[in-house]
Design a protein around this motif. Structure first.
Motif, PDB file in Angstrom:
ATOM      1  N   ASN A 181       0.660  -1.220  -0.200  1.00 13.28           N
ATOM      2  CA  ASN A 181       0.297   0.219   0.044  1.00 13.28           C
ATOM      3  C   ASN A 181       0.572   1.174  -0.162  1.00 13.28           C
ATOM      4  N   ARG A 182       2.327   0.806   0.329  1.00 13.83           N
ATOM      5  CA  ARG A 182       2.656   2.492   0.419  1.00 13.83           C
ATOM      6  C   ARG A 182       3.518   2.922  -1.045  1.00 13.83           C
ATOM      7  N   TYR A 183       3.046   2.375  -2.017  1.00 13.31           N
ATOM      8  CA  TYR A 183       3.536   2.352  -3.133  1.00 13.31           C
ATOM      9  C   TYR A 183       2.346   2.336  -4.664  1.00 13.31           C
ATOM     10  N   LEU A 184       0.569   2.630  -3.861  1.00 13.26           N
ATOM     11  CA  LEU A 184      -0.633   1.595  -4.734  1.00 13.26           C
ATOM     12  C   LEU A 184      -0.999   2.662  -4.043  1.00 13.26           C
ATOM     13  N   ALA A 185      -0.664   3.988  -4.373  1.00 16.70           N
ATOM     14  CA  ALA A 185      -1.167   5.322  -3.704  1.00 16.70           C
ATOM     15  C   ALA A 185      -2.559   5.379  -4.078  1.00 16.70           C
ATOM     16  N   LYS A 186      -4.144   5.274  -5.439  1.00 17.90           N
ATOM     17  CA  LYS A 186      -4.743   5.617  -5.400  1.00 17.90           C
ATOM     18  C   LYS A 186      -6.208   4.400  -4.786  1.00 17.90           C
ATOM     19  N   HIS A 187      -5.638   3.453  -4.842  1.00 20.00           N
ATOM     20  CA  HIS A 187      -6.373   2.278  -5.078  1.00 20.00           C
ATOM     21  C   HIS A 187      -5.367   1.174  -3.914  1.00 20.00           C
ATOM     22  N   LYS A 188      -5.666   1.014  -2.760  1.00 21.46           N
ATOM     23  CA  LYS A 188      -5.378   0.781  -1.853  1.00 21.46           C
ATOM     24  C   LYS A 188      -5.516  -0.952  -1.306  1.00 21.46           C
ATOM     25  N   LEU A 189      -4.814  -1.245  -0.921  1.00 21.46           N
ATOM     26  CA  LEU A 189      -5.470  -2.848  -0.979  1.00 21.46           C
ATOM     27  C   LEU A 189      -6.193  -3.272   0.090  1.00 21.46           C
ATOM     28  N   ALA A 190      -6.702  -4.355   0.110  1.00 25.10           N
ATOM     29  CA  ALA A 190      -7.195  -5.352   1.538  1.00 25.10           C
ATOM     30  C   ALA A 190      -6.723  -6.212   1.477  1.00 25.10           C
ATOM     31  N   VAL A 191      -7.245  -7.002   2.696  1.00 27.51           N
ATOM     32  CA  VAL A 191      -7.054  -8.936   2.920  1.00 27.51           C
ATOM     33  C   VAL A 191      -8.434  -9.437   3.117  1.00 27.51           C
TER      34      VAL A 191
END
Length: 350
Positions: A181-191
């Motif tokens: 998520n540090r590299y996915l500025a617009k669309h963050k990940l979830a688990v």
């Protein structure tokens, strides 16, 4: 039967699908297509590290998933070992649909031998069991954005349970999510935890690849970019970012480094027009661009070779894609690289 022998025997069958037989008395044209390949690429390095198996393309319309896996094939490893199966469901990739013969990712339990996917599912199982990886990572492009919608699958790391036997799946998934998520500025990940074995909400996952792997004591995760990302390059980027974090966990390094691969992955996705070699009534015909062939009745055509890129194939329009041979009077064929048509070959009887 070992994996190599199984692969050899499986690729000479069509998994129960009957194709029209050749008849010399039939005045129509007859064509034999090559068997669809089951691609697998084993990579080794001199330095000891982890052992990772990457699978893409179980769902044929998830372009970011199989393209991301394919990018890694040509890049040398510096540390560790890897087996990559980028196009595990090639028929569906060529059709650009989720599952041409139904959802392959629901076929890992109790699959009939008559199912056209049977032998490809068995090949996947044999590859996994024989390779004995530390982890299996299955790549997908899912609907929506899981961080915003509890019913969405896109932009996520999917686990079957928080902890399964001695596998702390949640701990690793959280590590990958947080660092990615540090590299996915617009669309963050979830688990996403499907609770495959402790709840009936997602009991279909028990028939899926990761559920089957866990039942066979092999750790497995799904990683999902979002289908709603505007460009395929964004989906590929998301997968590579997540894979980088998994590779850190499993002590895998590439010669060029994952940072370089992520920054320059477009260099590895370029394709060229393939060369199609046909054998028509015993003579060779080499085709490199769109062309119309007019052939006499009862001509016998065989596709000898398709040279160009991984993922190239000759796809007939309006014909069952499980067939490898059939009769016709006139037909248009798409020369495809995966889902994308590069040029056409039209063949008709005169």
């Amino acid at each position: 039967m070992n994996r190599r022998d199984f692969l050899k025997s499986a690729l000479v069958t069509l998994g129960g699908v009957v194709t029209p037989a050749f008849s010399k008395s039939d005045k129509r044209l007859y064509i034999e297509l090559p068997k669809k390949p089951f691609e697998y690429y084993e990579k080794k390095s001199k330095q000891k590290g982890g052992r990772v198996l990457i699978i893409g393309g179980i769902h044929g319309n998830e372009i970011g998933a199989y393209k991301a896996a394919d990018i890694l094939v040509d890049i040398p490893l510096k540390k560790g070992e890897m087996l990559i199966i980028p196009r595990s469901n090639f028929t569906s990739i060529l059709a650009d649909v989720r599952g041409y013969n139904g959802d392959m990712n629901r076929k890992f339990i109790n699959l009939s031998k008559k199912d056209p996917d049977f032998y490809y599912v068995e090949l996947l199982k044999e590859a996994i069991l024989n390779y004995k990886p530390d982890v299996v990572i299955s790549l997908h492009d899912g609907y929506g954005f899981a961080i915003k919608n509890k019913n969405a699958w896109g932009q996520s790391v999917v686990i079957d349970e928080r902890i399964y036997k001695n596998f702390n799946l949640l701990k690793e998934a959280e590590y990958v999510k947080n660092n990615s998520n540090r590299y996915l500025a617009k669309h963050k990940l979830a688990v996403i935890n499907t609770q495959t074995f402790t709840s009936n909400k997602h009991k279909e996952q028990r028939k899926a690849l990761t559920g089957w792997c866990l039942k066979h004591n092999i750790k497995a995760f799904c990683i999902e970019s979002s289908k709603q990302l505007r460009r395929n390059s964004d989906k590929i980027y998301t997968h590579l970012v997540m894979l980088r974090e998994f590779f850190k966990l499993y002590n895998i390094e590439f010669e060029s480094g994952m940072d370089y691969i992520i920054k320059n992955f477009s260099k590895f996705t370029k394709i060229k027009k393939p060369r199609v070699v046909l054998e028509i009534n015993g003579r060779k015909e080499v085709i490199r661009n769109s062309k119309t062939l007019k052939l006499p009745a009862s001509s016998n055509i065989k596709v000898v070779q398709i040279d160009g890129n991984r993922g190239d194939f000759l796809v007939p329009n309006g014909i069952n894609l499980n067939w490898s041979s059939f009769h016709f009077d006139k037909l248009s064929f798409n020369v495809k690289n995966d889902y994308k048509t590069l040029y056409k070959i039209n063949i008709k009887r005169i």
